[in-house]
Design a protein around this motif. Sequence first.
Motif, PDB file in Angstrom:
ATOM      1  N   VAL A  29       9.246  25.483   2.802  1.00  0.00           N
ATOM      2  CA  VAL A  29       9.216  26.706   1.987  1.00  0.00           C
ATOM      3  C   VAL A  29      10.649  27.057   1.607  1.00  0.00           C
ATOM      4  N   ARG A  30      10.908  27.216   0.340  1.00  0.00           N
ATOM      5  CA  ARG A  30      12.263  27.447  -0.145  1.00  0.00           C
ATOM      6  C   ARG A  30      12.648  28.922  -0.113  1.00  0.00           C
ATOM      7  N   VAL A  31      13.835  29.170   0.407  1.00  0.00           N
ATOM      8  CA  VAL A  31      14.421  30.520   0.459  1.00  0.00           C
ATOM      9  C   VAL A  31      15.639  30.521  -0.447  1.00  0.00           C
ATOM     10  N   PRO A  32      15.725  31.454  -1.404  1.00  0.00           N
ATOM     11  CA  PRO A  32      14.830  32.601  -1.667  1.00  0.00           C
ATOM     12  C   PRO A  32      13.798  32.345  -2.767  1.00  0.00           C
ATOM     13  N   ASP A  33      13.693  31.128  -3.254  1.00  0.00           N
ATOM     14  CA  ASP A  33      12.816  30.872  -4.407  1.00  0.00           C
ATOM     15  C   ASP A  33      11.372  31.287  -4.144  1.00  0.00           C
ATOM     16  N   GLU A  34      10.876  30.987  -2.951  1.00  0.00           N
ATOM     17  CA  GLU A  34       9.491  31.318  -2.628  1.00  0.00           C
ATOM     18  C   GLU A  34       9.376  32.527  -1.701  1.00  0.00           C
ATOM     19  N   VAL A  57      24.954  52.754   7.443  1.00  0.00           N
ATOM     20  CA  VAL A  57      24.805  51.294   7.383  1.00  0.00           C
ATOM     21  C   VAL A  57      24.966  50.860   5.934  1.00  0.00           C
ATOM     22  N   THR A  58      25.221  49.584   5.725  1.00  0.00           N
ATOM     23  CA  THR A  58      25.422  49.086   4.361  1.00  0.00           C
ATOM     24  C   THR A  58      24.656  47.772   4.164  1.00  0.00           C
ATOM     25  N   LEU A  59      24.286  47.525   2.925  1.00  0.00           N
ATOM     26  CA  LEU A  59      23.622  46.282   2.562  1.00  0.00           C
ATOM     27  C   LEU A  59      24.672  45.203   2.288  1.00  0.00           C
ATOM     28  N   VAL A  60      24.473  44.029   2.869  1.00  0.00           N
ATOM     29  CA  VAL A  60      25.342  42.879   2.609  1.00  0.00           C
ATOM     30  C   VAL A  60      24.506  41.839   1.876  1.00  0.00           C
ATOM     31  N   ARG A  61      24.770  41.671   0.591  1.00  0.00           N
ATOM     32  CA  ARG A  61      24.004  40.716  -0.220  1.00  0.00           C
ATOM     33  C   ARG A  61      24.570  39.316  -0.053  1.00  0.00           C
ATOM     34  N   ARG A  62      23.667  38.396   0.303  1.00  0.00           N
ATOM     35  CA  ARG A  62      24.048  36.985   0.355  1.00  0.00           C
ATOM     36  C   ARG A  62      22.961  36.182  -0.346  1.00  0.00           C
ATOM     37  N   GLY A  63      22.722  34.952   0.110  1.00  0.00           N
ATOM     38  CA  GLY A  63      21.852  34.085  -0.667  1.00  0.00           C
ATOM     39  C   GLY A  63      20.392  34.045  -0.288  1.00  0.00           C
ATOM     40  N   SER A  64      19.966  34.773   0.765  1.00  0.00           N
ATOM     41  CA  SER A  64      18.586  34.635   1.239  1.00  0.00           C
ATOM     42  C   SER A  64      17.606  35.567   0.516  1.00  0.00           C
ATOM     43  N   VAL A  65      18.104  36.398  -0.397  1.00  0.00           N
ATOM     44  CA  VAL A  65      17.250  37.256  -1.220  1.00  0.00           C
ATOM     45  C   VAL A  65      17.637  37.041  -2.686  1.00  0.00           C
ATOM     46  N   ARG A  66      16.635  36.865  -3.536  1.00  0.00           N
ATOM     47  CA  ARG A  66      16.920  36.659  -4.956  1.00  0.00           C
ATOM     48  C   ARG A  66      17.647  37.871  -5.545  1.00  0.00           C
ATOM     49  N   LEU A  85      14.551  31.570   8.710  1.00  0.00           N
ATOM     50  CA  LEU A  85      15.117  30.623   7.744  1.00  0.00           C
ATOM     51  C   LEU A  85      14.857  29.179   8.172  1.00  0.00           C
ATOM     52  N   LEU A  86      15.034  28.911   9.462  1.00  0.00           N
ATOM     53  CA  LEU A  86      14.814  27.555   9.965  1.00  0.00           C
ATOM     54  C   LEU A  86      13.337  27.186   9.935  1.00  0.00           C
ATOM     55  N   GLY A  87      12.482  28.155  10.319  1.00  0.00           N
ATOM     56  CA  GLY A  87      11.057  27.887  10.323  1.00  0.00           C
ATOM     57  C   GLY A  87      10.509  27.601   8.937  1.00  0.00           C
ATOM     58  N   LEU A  88      10.973  28.329   7.961  1.00  0.00           N
ATOM     59  CA  LEU A  88      10.550  28.097   6.583  1.00  0.00           C
ATOM     60  C   LEU A  88      11.058  26.746   6.085  1.00  0.00           C
ATOM     61  N   GLU A  89      12.276  26.407   6.450  1.00  0.00           N
ATOM     62  CA  GLU A  89      12.823  25.101   6.057  1.00  0.00           C
ATOM     63  C   GLU A  89      12.005  23.976   6.683  1.00  0.00           C
ATOM     64  N   ASP A  90      11.576  24.168   7.932  1.00  0.00           N
ATOM     65  CA  ASP A  90      10.813  23.142   8.636  1.00  0.00           C
ATOM     66  C   ASP A  90       9.528  22.752   7.890  1.00  0.00           C
ATOM     67  N   ILE A  91       8.921  23.722   7.216  1.00  0.00           N
ATOM     68  CA  ILE A  91       7.638  23.448   6.549  1.00  0.00           C
ATOM     69  C   ILE A  91       7.788  23.365   5.032  1.00  0.00           C
TER      70      ILE A  91
END
Length: 339
Positions: A266-271, A326-335, A258-264
């Motif tokens: 790249v928008r998460v999760p848009d791109e 295990v369970t899926l936890v949906r947050r904001g990093s995936v569309r 997430l930090l590396g993509l922000e550095d350059i």
Amino acid sequence: MQDKAPISLKELAKMANVSTATISRVLNDNGRFSEETRHRVLTLIKETGYAPNVAAKALRTKNAYAVGLVIPEVVNQFFARIIDSLGRVFFDSNYSLFVCCTDEDQDKNNAMVANLLGKGVDGLVYISRYPLRTGDVGVPVVCLDRVPPGGEHLSSIVSDNRHGGRLAAETLLAGGSRNPVILCDPIDLGGLSTIENRLAGFEEGLRAAGVAWSRRTGMIKTPMTVGAARERIANAVRAGKRFDGIFSTLDAGALGALLGLEDIGVRVPDEVNVIGFDDVPLAEFSRPALTTIRQDVSALALNGAKLLLARMEKKIHDRRHEVVPVTLVRRGSVRAPSD
């Protein structure tokens, strides 16, 4: 001024006007005494500060009332939570927990096992990527979180890592990713059951959806730390690597991504969609908050401790293998899934 000598069991029994056997039954909650006796004994224990002689009890029962824990590291939040949960369960069962951190070093791992056995522990919780020389152990063993090479004959409690990998693939696909990559530590490939099962599940999920993927082109290898993953992802994009989704086999790598993509820029999760694995406490505080596969750490620790206690008490003799969901936890990093 000398400290006052600790009170003995015989002295406590004399003060309570009961036998030493009755004191022991009260301490072990083993019935055959009245509520009035229980109250009198417990009150005297509190007033006198009486503490059972653990060494004498160990000699008498041939039990040390101690469990050894071999663990890869303690700074990792997942393992720290394991230690905390195991400690609570064994404390409630009157067992001490001796924790040995191996730093993922095989020689240190073997030395730690030998050290714990030399201290006379009654059982061993083993969390390691290295084989256990079971012929030299001589105490009940439960493998937690992972099954070491050659450890298929040992009892184990693990998360459903394969299903977690499939969930990660399905979540990225539902969020629109068609060219995902996996972020993985190269030292975990080929020898760590947890990671191999996550990779296998991820491949199965993509294959079921008809998405072509290979480890050769679809994997970005990096040490699984936030800083290393941050740098590796940013450099990969700068070098022309193209992807629209990232599955990191550990949350630390996903947080770094997430930090590396922000550095350059790249928008998460848009791109790019990003999903991790573990649901460490920091996952919900990233920006965007990290979508991840949650392991039930409490269930892993509780079930592992219960199984080892049963084996130490000789209530269970055969090998047991348990898979914790295990369970899926949906947050904001995936569309959000597209209809």
